[in-house]
Design a protein around this motif. Structure first.
Motif, short mmCIF file in Angstrom:
data_model
loop_
_atom_site.label_atom_id
_atom_site.label_comp_id
_atom_site.label_asym_id
_atom_site.label_seq_id
_atom_site.Cartn_x
_atom_site.Cartn_y
_atom_site.Cartn_z
N ALA A 1 56.03 42.64 35.07
CA ALA A 1 54.67 42.12 35.09
C ALA A 1 53.75 43.00 34.26
O ALA A 1 52.87 42.51 33.55
N VAL A 2 53.94 44.32 34.36
CA VAL A 2 53.13 45.25 33.55
C VAL A 2 53.40 45.03 32.08
O VAL A 2 52.48 44.93 31.25
N GLY A 3 54.69 44.92 31.71
CA GLY A 3 55.02 44.71 30.32
C GLY A 3 54.44 43.43 29.77
O GLY A 3 53.91 43.39 28.66
N THR A 4 54.53 42.34 30.55
CA THR A 4 54.00 41.05 30.11
C THR A 4 52.48 41.11 29.93
O THR A 4 51.93 40.58 28.95
N ALA A 5 51.79 41.74 30.88
CA ALA A 5 50.34 41.83 30.78
C ALA A 5 49.92 42.63 29.55
O ALA A 5 48.97 42.25 28.83
N LEU A 6 50.60 43.72 29.28
CA LEU A 6 50.25 44.54 28.11
C LEU A 6 50.58 43.81 26.80
O LEU A 6 49.83 43.87 25.83
N GLU A 7 51.72 43.11 26.78
CA GLU A 7 52.08 42.34 25.59
C GLU A 7 51.02 41.30 25.27
O GLU A 7 50.64 41.10 24.12
N LEU A 8 50.54 40.60 26.30
CA LEU A 8 49.51 39.58 26.09
C LEU A 8 48.21 40.22 25.61
O LEU A 8 47.58 39.72 24.67
N LEU A 9 47.81 41.30 26.23
CA LEU A 9 46.58 41.99 25.84
C LEU A 9 46.63 42.42 24.38
O LEU A 9 45.69 42.15 23.61
N PHE A 10 47.71 43.03 23.98
CA PHE A 10 47.78 43.57 22.61
C PHE A 10 47.98 42.46 21.58
O PHE A 10 47.49 42.57 20.45
N SER A 11 48.67 41.38 21.96
CA SER A 11 48.86 40.27 21.01
C SER A 11 47.53 39.63 20.65
O SER A 11 47.35 39.11 19.54
N LEU A 12 46.59 39.63 21.59
CA LEU A 12 45.26 39.08 21.31
C LEU A 12 44.47 39.93 20.33
O LEU A 12 43.44 39.49 19.82
N HIS A 13 44.95 41.13 20.06
CA HIS A 13 44.25 42.04 19.16
C HIS A 13 45.16 42.44 17.98
O HIS A 13 45.04 43.53 17.42
N ASP A 14 46.06 41.52 17.62
CA ASP A 14 46.90 41.67 16.43
C ASP A 14 47.74 42.94 16.44
O ASP A 14 47.90 43.62 15.42
N LEU A 15 48.28 43.28 17.61
CA LEU A 15 49.15 44.44 17.72
C LEU A 15 50.53 43.96 18.16
O LEU A 15 50.67 43.22 19.13
N ARG A 16 51.56 44.38 17.44
CA ARG A 16 52.94 44.00 17.77
C ARG A 16 53.42 44.89 18.92
O ARG A 16 53.20 46.10 18.93
N THR A 17 54.10 44.28 19.88
CA THR A 17 54.51 45.01 21.08
C THR A 17 56.00 44.86 21.32
O THR A 17 56.55 43.76 21.24
#
Length: 445
Positions: free
Chosen positions: A12-28
């Protein structure tokens, strides 16, 4: 696009961080164990790591997070690592920050704070990469210059000096007059020597004449020689500098002080290679490369009728501008150390004082200051007081917490002009640095 690696066994932590960073053009990338995280780092380029502190159920020590951090640090010492920690791991996280971790954030994290931290670290990492590339290019250029040219022992570290030196080496081999311009004491004669040492006539003599150091009535005799009886006291014939420099280089310093009568004769020699000694009637021919130098504004002298325009264009085949010492701050400390006798060294306070001083007398002033300081210092260490430099608005300590001009210029020099890197070193934001640059009138490179 920057790549972030999340090492956390909580999906759940990984998914939340992936979503957050994808919204700011960061590859995760997401790894769920320390072993998987280290494997990702071994096979893919990553710009930043966000790691959890706990990977073992029913434990709260954070030991596995500590071990993972040290493994990452050992394999990738420059890779920034952000720690995600629960309050039970706080003490361990603080110790890791002291050991080199970039930052730590408590769970649950604040999205805005996390993004700001990540962006700042990515920007700093990019600045460091640019700085590393700049310094690598500098080292390569310096190595090439030292390998391919005779630099006559010139001491330099500033990019402005390197650019001047590179141009001097480039034009040295061309059969063209060179006009060296720059303030008094900046080292114009050293560059004239470098031009000669790398020229096709380097096997010939290098002859220097300071046109401003002789009375006007003796200049022509110094340049062109004189036959016996040409003037009072001329009991025998003598060669002038042109004859002495035949087959080599003649360096005419302070050319702007040459009298008009001498300018006419100099122009003729430059055009024909022929001249007559003072008081003589026999024409002589020479093959001389002329390098001249001035700190004067020759176009202004031309406008005032004190310098011939045709001579100016004859001398100025190409102009070599030697910057003032204040315009090449990275040269200050290497030159200062070079001028010290063996066994003497500067303390940090003395170095800061040297960097703050405006150096109106340029390298000549710096040499004199260091020679005097070496005599005044009773021991091996030279402090600020031994420099005996006057305190001015430019050399005064900074007011409050704002860095002064010398500190900013030194930081910009060390960062190769990368503003983000300089701001980080100075402990201020880029916006604050921009405002400070504008207030001090320092150009943004």
């Amino acid at each position: 696009m920057s790549t972030l690696l999340i090492i956390d066994d909580n999906l759940a932590v990984g998914t939340a961080l992936e979503l957050l960073f994808s919204l700011h053009d960061l590859r995760t990338l997401h790894a769920t164990s320390p072993e998987d995280g280290l494997a990702v780092l071994a096979r893919e380029p990553v710009d930043l790591v966000i790691q959890d502190m706990n990977f073992v159920a029913d434990t709260t020590s954070g030991e596995e997070g500590v071990a993972l951090f040290h493994q990452i640090r050992q394999a990738h010492p420059d890779l920034p690592v952000i720690l995600l920690t629960a309050w039970t791991h706080l003490e361990a996280a603080v110790e890791l920050v002291k050991a080199g971790a970039a930052d730590y954030l408590a769970k649950p994290w604040d999205d805005r704070k996390l993004l700001a931290t990540v962006n700042n670290l990515l920007e700093l990492g990019e600045s460091r990469r640019q700085l590393a590339q700049t310094r690598s290019s500098e080292r390569q250029r310096r190595s090439t210059l030292q390998r391919d040219f005779d630099l006559r022992g010139l001491v330099y570290a500033d990019p402005a000096s390197e650019a001047t030196l590179a141009l001097a080496c480039q034009i040295a081999r061309a059969d063209i007059p060179v006009l060296i311009t720059g303030p008094n004491g900046a080292g114009k004669e050293r560059y004239a020597d470098i031009l000669h040492a790398n020229s096709p006539v380097k096997a010939g003599p290098f002859v220097a004449l300071n046109c401003g150091a002789l009375p006007s009535e003796l200049i022509e005799a110094e340049l062109f020689g004189a036959d016996a009886g040409a003037y009072t006291g001329a009991v025998k014939s003598r060669e002038g500098k042109f004859e002495v420099a035949d087959g080599g280089t003649l360096f005419l310093d302070e050319i702007g002080t040459l009298p008009l009568a001498g300018q006419v004769k100099l122009l003729r020699v430059l055009e024909t290679g022929r001249f007559q000694r003072l008081g003589g009637n026999r024409e002589r021919s020479v093959k001389v490369r002329v390098v001249s130098a001035t700190n004067a504004d020759l176009p202004a002298l031309i406008a005032g009728g004190r310098f011939r325009e045709d001579l100016f264009y004859r001398l100025n085949g190409i102009e070599l501008k030697v910057p003032a010492l204040a315009a090449r701050p990275r040269d200050i400390l290497p030159l200062a150390r070079h001028f010290l006798p063996a066994g003497k060294r500067l303390d940090e306070d003395a170095e800061r004082t040297l960097l703050r001083h405006p150096w109106p007398g340029n390298v000549r002033e710096l040499r004199n200051v260091m020679q005097r300081a070496a005599l005044l210092a009773p021991g091996d260490v030279i402090g600020s007081a031994h420099l005996a430099l006057p305190v001015t608005a430019d050399t005064a300590p900074p007011v409050g917490d704002e860095p002064d001009r010398a500190a900013i210029e030194a930081a910009l020099a060390r960062s190769g002009g990368v503003l983000a890197q300089a701001a980080s070193e100075l402990g201020m934001s880029r916006q604050a640095l921009y405002r400070r640059l504008d207030r001090l009138g320092i150009a943004r490179s």
